[in-house]
Write an enzyme that holds these catalytic residues in place. Structure first.
Site, PDB file in Angstrom:
ATOM      1  N   GLU A  37       0.794  -1.232   0.000  1.00 49.16           N
ATOM      2  CA  GLU A  37       0.000   0.000   0.000  1.00 49.16           C
ATOM      3  C   GLU A  37       0.830   1.287   0.000  1.00 49.16           C
ATOM      4  O   GLU A  37       0.648   2.168   0.838  1.00 49.16           O
ATOM      5  CB  GLU A  37      -0.981  -0.011   1.181  1.00 49.16           C
ATOM      6  CG  GLU A  37      -2.019  -1.126   1.068  1.00 49.16           C
ATOM      7  CD  GLU A  37      -3.085  -1.051   2.144  1.00 49.16           C
ATOM      8  OE1 GLU A  37      -4.264  -1.226   1.813  1.00 49.16           O
ATOM      9  OE2 GLU A  37      -2.735  -0.841   3.322  1.00 49.16           O
ATOM     10  N   ILE A  38       1.731   1.384  -0.948  1.00 50.82           N
ATOM     11  CA  ILE A  38       2.440   2.652  -1.146  1.00 50.82           C
ATOM     12  C   ILE A  38       1.444   3.696  -1.657  1.00 50.82           C
ATOM     13  O   ILE A  38       0.751   3.465  -2.651  1.00 50.82           O
ATOM     14  CB  ILE A  38       3.587   2.492  -2.153  1.00 50.82           C
ATOM     15  CG1 ILE A  38       4.630   1.489  -1.646  1.00 50.82           C
ATOM     16  CG2 ILE A  38       4.224   3.848  -2.462  1.00 50.82           C
ATOM     17  CD1 ILE A  38       5.382   1.928  -0.427  1.00 50.82           C
TER      18      ILE A  38
END
Length: 583
Positions: free
Chosen positions: A338-339
């Site tokens: 989840e960048i």
């Protein structure tokens, strides 16, 4: 499916003999059952005998088997489980069962991924012998056999099933539960209770998601300020001594403890100690007046490590080194999911990097390449969430992710992502949010949420939970984690984990959120979710799970009910005979 261990020829010959005597054996539902259901259970003439109050267990010298044998012997004699439906079985008039003899082939095999967990249990007719036998390749298999033996005992005085033969082994070597202890804190006693329940269900991995943006509860000798400033409070930290207690407790119960220190995203809590290495820390996660695509984090709690800062790698490597020193397991989970692109873009140095034709994927590659090499140098196999390779916007080239060193854990798109990863040659742990996320279906948790302020009659859709609906035990039980895969791809699926993210969970609801739904996965990954004819057996499993849930409750695990008690007292009456079809 998975890495199943070959069944010995002697077992096949014995089983063939029993099947000859009782050809309907594979379809039999026994009056006493074991959860998870054994892979082979022969009980041609069901009967019971008394268990001697002086029952003894003979076992080879091994410290963990010694502790397990003593623990189980005490349970055998004192549990006096009272079944919801008392089995109507003949109690033999012969002498009681006096002992169990355990034989282990390799009593020094370490608890690690792929260790042999098979066992064979024989409880003879008391007219033939008063000694049962348990044989296993390893002490860990012997522990699984002791758990099975414990579930064959009930009543006061204690009675035990006899004249039976069980050979058992798991379909998949990796079977676990992931718990997030960052968003809300759980005490050591909670983690130990979880491990105890894992062992009861023949699950063998506690995946400990220790840190996240919300808090950093792990005290690290090299970086004490991370917990000193990032934990919720002094009483909400895990000291090195606490970790040692948890890991050792896992060993005693045959459960591996795999740590996850998520980075470079999910690191907002690091900023309290090191604001210079974290971008977008303590900013509004979804700023007012912007589209969702411009969010800074997928939920409240912003912050990502800056791959352009040299100090990032100094701190990150200290964290990795200390964590690996505390956790002896061969797996280390690096997170890396989840960048949020816009979080990095808030940093002027990264803005300049992008202006010179740098990409955010290159930033992630820089971070992963450096930390992955370091983790491998410490003799660990690295587990990452699937995003590292499959995220549409920020990802890492497969050339930097050698399959011999990297395992991926899936959570999106069900079987589709599992197929993509296995076809690329990677080993996979399945945690599909569509089936295995235990936090789903409890609604949203952010405040000031206008979706709950709608006129009566408005369709509220998923009720605010991004991964709704609630994952019922039947949903979990029926999921085939190798669905759609050919044989070679299926062999790369190591197993699965149900996951409890703790935005809306803490120790007060820990047991009921996990159990008995995790039990459903436990059986599906141990002996499968189909009967000998290949038909799904969830209908037959219902009464067995009711009984197993009740036994767990008597053992101090506050598992939630799956039906009214009336249902198990009236077999079949709570089933539907009509198929539910999608409209």
């Amino acid at each position: 499916m998975g890495a199943a261990i070959g069944i010995p020829l002697t077992f096949l010959l014995i089983l063939a003999f029993f099947i000859t005597l009782s050809p309907q054996i594979s379809a039999v539902s026994y009056p006493i059952n074991v959860w998870p259901k054994p892979t082979a259970f022969s009980w041609p003439q069901p009967q019971i005998t008394l268990l001697s109050p002086n029952f003894k267990i003979h076992f080879p010298l091994n410290p963990y088997l010694h502790q397990a044998a003593n623990r189980y012997r005490n349970q055998f004699i004192k549990e006096h489980y009272n079944p919801l439906v008392v089995p109507h079985l003949n109690l033999t008039s012969s002498p009681p069962l006096k002992s169990l003899t355990i034989t282990v082939t390799d009593d020094s095999a370490p608890l690690t991924h792929g260790v042999n967990e098979s066992y064979t249990l024989t409880i003879p007719s008391p007219y033939q012998s008063t000694t049962a036998t348990l044989t296993a390749e390893t002490v860990w298999g012997a522990m699984r056999g002791l758990e099975t033996f414990s579930q064959l005992i009930f009543g006061n005085p204690s009675r035990v099933a006899c004249d039976l033969y069980i050979h058992d082994e798991p379909l998949f070597p990796h079977r676990g539960v992931m718990l997030d202890t960052s968003r809300n804190f759980y005490g050591v006693s909670d983690l130990q209770r979880l491990i105890r329940a894992l062992s009861m269900n023949k699950l063998n991995v506690f995946h400990w998601h220790i840190t996240d943006s919300q808090s950093f509860p792990l005290v690290l000798p090299s970086e004490p300020e991370l917990a000193g400033k990032g934990a919720y409070g002094e009483e909400m930290k895990y000291s090195p001594e606490d970790v040692k207690r948890v890991v050792e407790f896992g060993m005693r119960y045959g459960v591996r403890v795999v740590p996850e220190i998520d980075m470079p995203a999910h690191t907002g809590s690091w900023a309290l100690a090191y604001p210079d290495i974290v971008t977008c820390a303590n900013m509004m996660w979804w700023p007012a007046g912007v589209d969702w695509t411009d969010h800074l984090a997928v939920e409240p709690g912003t912050g990502q490590l800056n791959p352009l800062s040299p100090n990032t790698y100094k701190v990150a490597k200290n964290v990795i080194h200390d964590a690996i020193s505390m956790f002896p397991d061969s797996y280390y989970h690096g997170g890396a999911d989840e960048i949020a692109p816009n979080c990095w873009i808030t940093d002027p140095e990264i803005q300049a990097f992008v202006a010179k034709n740098g990409t955010l994927s290159r930033l992630l590659e820089m971070f992963v390449d450096s930390t992955l090499r370091y983790i491998i140098s410490l003799n660990r196999t690295v587990v990452y969430w699937e995003d590292v390779l499959l995220d549409a916007n920020v990802n890492v080239s497969p050339s930097l992710l050698p399959p011999e060193n990297v395992i991926f854990q899936t959570w999106n798109n069900g079987p589709s992502n599992t197929k993509k990863l296995t076809e690329a040659g990677y080993r996979v742990i399945v945690s599909s949010a569509d089936y295995y996320y235990l936090d789903c279906g409890h609604g949203g948790w952010v405040g000031n949420d206008t979706q709950y302020d709608q006129p009566p009659g408005t369709d509220l859709g998923n009720g605010g939970s991004w991964c709704a609906p609630f994952k019922t035990w039947q949903t979990i039980y029926n999921y085939d984690i190798t669905y759609g895969l050919n044989e070679s791809a299926a062999n790369l699926v190591l197993g699965g984990e149900v996951a409890l993210w703790s935005e809306q969970a803490d120790s007060t609801v820990l047991d009921s959120r996990i159990w008995p739904r995790a039990s459903a996965m436990a059986e599906a990954l141990w002996s499968g979710n189909r009967d000998a004819t290949g038909r799904k057996r969830y209908a037959e499993a219902t009464d067995r799970l009711n009984e197993w849930r009740n036994r767990m409750v008597t053992r101090g695990i506050a598992a939630e009910p799956i039906q009214p008690l009336w249902c198990i007292r009236n077999p079949g009456m709570c089933n539907t005979v009509h198929p539910f079809l999608a409209s």
